[in-house]
Design a protein around this motif. Structure first.
Motif, PDB file in Angstrom:
ATOM      1  N   ALA A 227       0.838  -1.210   0.000  1.00  0.00           N
ATOM      2  CA  ALA A 227       0.000   0.000   0.000  1.00  0.00           C
ATOM      3  C   ALA A 227       0.868   1.253   0.000  1.00  0.00           C
ATOM      4  CB  ALA A 227      -0.927  -0.012   1.214  1.00  0.00           C
ATOM      5  N   LEU A 228       1.967   1.239   0.755  1.00  0.00           N
ATOM      6  CA  LEU A 228       2.877   2.382   0.773  1.00  0.00           C
ATOM      7  C   LEU A 228       3.528   2.579  -0.599  1.00  0.00           C
ATOM      8  CD1 LEU A 228       4.594   1.790   4.232  1.00  0.00           C
ATOM      9  CD2 LEU A 228       2.962   3.598   3.667  1.00  0.00           C
ATOM     10  N   ALA A 229       3.941   1.484  -1.219  1.00  0.00           N
ATOM     11  CA  ALA A 229       4.552   1.579  -2.545  1.00  0.00           C
ATOM     12  C   ALA A 229       3.562   2.140  -3.559  1.00  0.00           C
ATOM     13  CB  ALA A 229       5.059   0.207  -2.992  1.00  0.00           C
ATOM     14  N   SER A 230       2.302   1.718  -3.468  1.00  0.00           N
ATOM     15  CA  SER A 230       1.269   2.231  -4.372  1.00  0.00           C
ATOM     16  C   SER A 230       1.021   3.712  -4.146  1.00  0.00           C
ATOM     17  CB  SER A 230      -0.040   1.454  -4.179  1.00  0.00           C
ATOM     18  OG  SER A 230       0.118   0.101  -4.534  1.00  0.00           O
ATOM     19  N   GLY A 231       1.305   4.175  -2.927  1.00  0.00           N
ATOM     20  CA  GLY A 231       1.147   5.589  -2.606  1.00  0.00           C
ATOM     21  C   GLY A 231       2.390   6.408  -2.883  1.00  0.00           C
ATOM     22  N   SER A 232       3.369   5.803  -3.577  1.00  0.00           N
ATOM     23  CA  SER A 232       4.621   6.483  -3.949  1.00  0.00           C
ATOM     24  C   SER A 232       5.417   6.950  -2.727  1.00  0.00           C
ATOM     25  CB  SER A 232       4.341   7.672  -4.887  1.00  0.00           C
ATOM     26  OG  SER A 232       3.713   7.240  -6.077  1.00  0.00           O
ATOM     27  N   VAL A 233       5.301   6.213  -1.633  1.00  0.00           N
ATOM     28  CA  VAL A 233       6.081   6.498  -0.433  1.00  0.00           C
ATOM     29  C   VAL A 233       7.453   5.846  -0.583  1.00  0.00           C
ATOM     30  CG1 VAL A 233       6.218   6.129   2.060  1.00  0.00           C
ATOM     31  CG2 VAL A 233       4.012   6.645   0.986  1.00  0.00           C
ATOM     32  N   PRO A 234       8.547   6.562  -0.356  1.00  0.00           N
ATOM     33  CA  PRO A 234       9.876   5.970  -0.515  1.00  0.00           C
ATOM     34  C   PRO A 234      10.133   4.863   0.507  1.00  0.00           C
ATOM     35  CG  PRO A 234      10.044   8.151   0.479  1.00  0.00           C
ATOM     36  CD  PRO A 234       8.627   7.992   0.045  1.00  0.00           C
ATOM     37  N   LEU A 235      10.529   3.694   0.005  1.00  0.00           N
ATOM     38  CA  LEU A 235      10.812   2.523   0.824  1.00  0.00           C
ATOM     39  C   LEU A 235      12.205   2.008   0.495  1.00  0.00           C
ATOM     40  CD1 LEU A 235       7.492   0.599   0.024  1.00  0.00           C
ATOM     41  CD2 LEU A 235       7.940   1.839   2.140  1.00  0.00           C
ATOM     42  N   PRO A 236      12.824   1.220   1.371  1.00  0.00           N
ATOM     43  CA  PRO A 236      14.042   0.532   0.973  1.00  0.00           C
ATOM     44  C   PRO A 236      13.724  -0.424  -0.180  1.00  0.00           C
ATOM     45  CG  PRO A 236      13.727   0.424   3.356  1.00  0.00           C
ATOM     46  CD  PRO A 236      12.450   0.933   2.772  1.00  0.00           C
TER      47      PRO A 236
END
Length: 303
Positions: A110-119
């Motif tokens: 869900a974070l990746a779909s929201g374009s939130v930077p992740l490792p």
């Protein structure tokens, strides 16, 4: 006194559960701490019972902790609670939203779909592909889909070679099945917990790690400290928590050499970090928020 019957779903005897129940009792005169292991769901009626308490007759419930550990069983408990929402009982936070964060893959997807930077992250069942990810990352953290506070996580280093890493991967797969691998990022000895209440920024604390541990969790010797977050960093945390609809949460952020990344959004958030790191009584603020939300709903219904 406010005439509302609000229960806390948590772990009886644990500080974070009890401090919230205490604040609610001070305002309402009603105290009820619910251990989900003793709740009964009547599927034919949708009623939930905890001893003599019929949860469907409450004005609200605050879900502070669903289980001591994350597991598919914890998700089952949340599904039981969804019948309360269907019956009009206000839940803080919504069980369906919490459920999205119990499973690490669903939460970070869900974070990746929201374009939130992740490792950089790789998910696979294939051992050879997992080895390729370790080589590409140089160093990786192998994480169970259901865990908190770094429990069950394994550090894998490409320099250890395929034989050693294959043994570690096979041992992990026999217990957990799926490989969830994230690139090991340099935390600089700390990571951050950014606290939000009803979607609004509350504070940021740092977890400063013990020199002998690879992670900064309190159970591994980390300590809480205050942290002055920049407006840009607060906006990053706000965007991350907005991927979910939570009453209270903490966003875990690392400041890496390549910029800030989000590790996860907490399903429940922590009172201890806000208190010890920032001097803020988050439990009291959550109590005030819950009561104001219920009061607003009552006023709206009477118009």
């Amino acid at each position: 006194m406010i005439n509302k019957r609000i229960a806390v779903i948590g772990t009886p005897g644990k500080w974070s559960t009890d401090v919230l129940a205490n604040h609610l009792e001070q305002h309402t005169g009603f105290r009820c701490v619910i251990d989900m292991s003793d709740v009964v769901l009547e599927l034919e009626t949708g009623k939930l019972r905890y001893g003599d308490v019929l949860l469907n007759e409450l004005d609200g419930v605050v879900i502070k902790k669903i289980s001591e550990t994350y597991s598919p069983a914890a998700d089952d408990r949340l599904r039981m609670l969804q019948s309360l929402e269907a019956d009009g009982v206000r839940c803080f936070s919504s069980p369906s939203q919490i459920s999205r964060l119990i499973n690490r893959l669903e939460g970070t997807a869900a974070l990746a779909s929201g374009s939130v930077p992740l490792p950089p992250t790789r998910v696979t069942e294939n051992t050879d592909e997992a080895l390729n990810a370790i080589k590409a990352f140089g160093k990786a953290i192998l994480k169970p889909l259901y865990s908190t506070k770094a429990r069950g996580m394994v550090v894998l280093d490409a320099t250890d070679g395929d034989t050693v890493n294959t043994q570690k991967l096979n041992a992990f797969k026999s217990e957990h099945g799926l490989f969830y691998l994230q690139k090991f990022v340099n935390l600089g000895g700390q990571d951050l917990g950014m606290v939000f209440l009803g979607g609004e920024y509350l504070c940021t604390y740092a977890r400063v790690g013990d020199a002998n541990a690879w992670n900064t969790t309190i159970r591994s010797g980390g300590k809480y400290q205050a942290f002055d977050a920049s407006p840009e960093l607060i906006e990053l945390g706000r965007n991350a928590q907005s991927c979910f609809d939570l009453s209270f949460t903490t966003v875990d952020i690392a400041l890496t050499d390549e910029g800030p990344v989000v590790f996860e959004v907490s399903a429940f958030g922590g009172f201890s970090g806000a208190l010890k790191g920032c001097g803020i009584e988050a439990a009291e603020k959550l109590c005030d928020y819950v009561l104001s939300q219920l009061a607003a709903e009552t006023a709206e219904a009477s118009e």
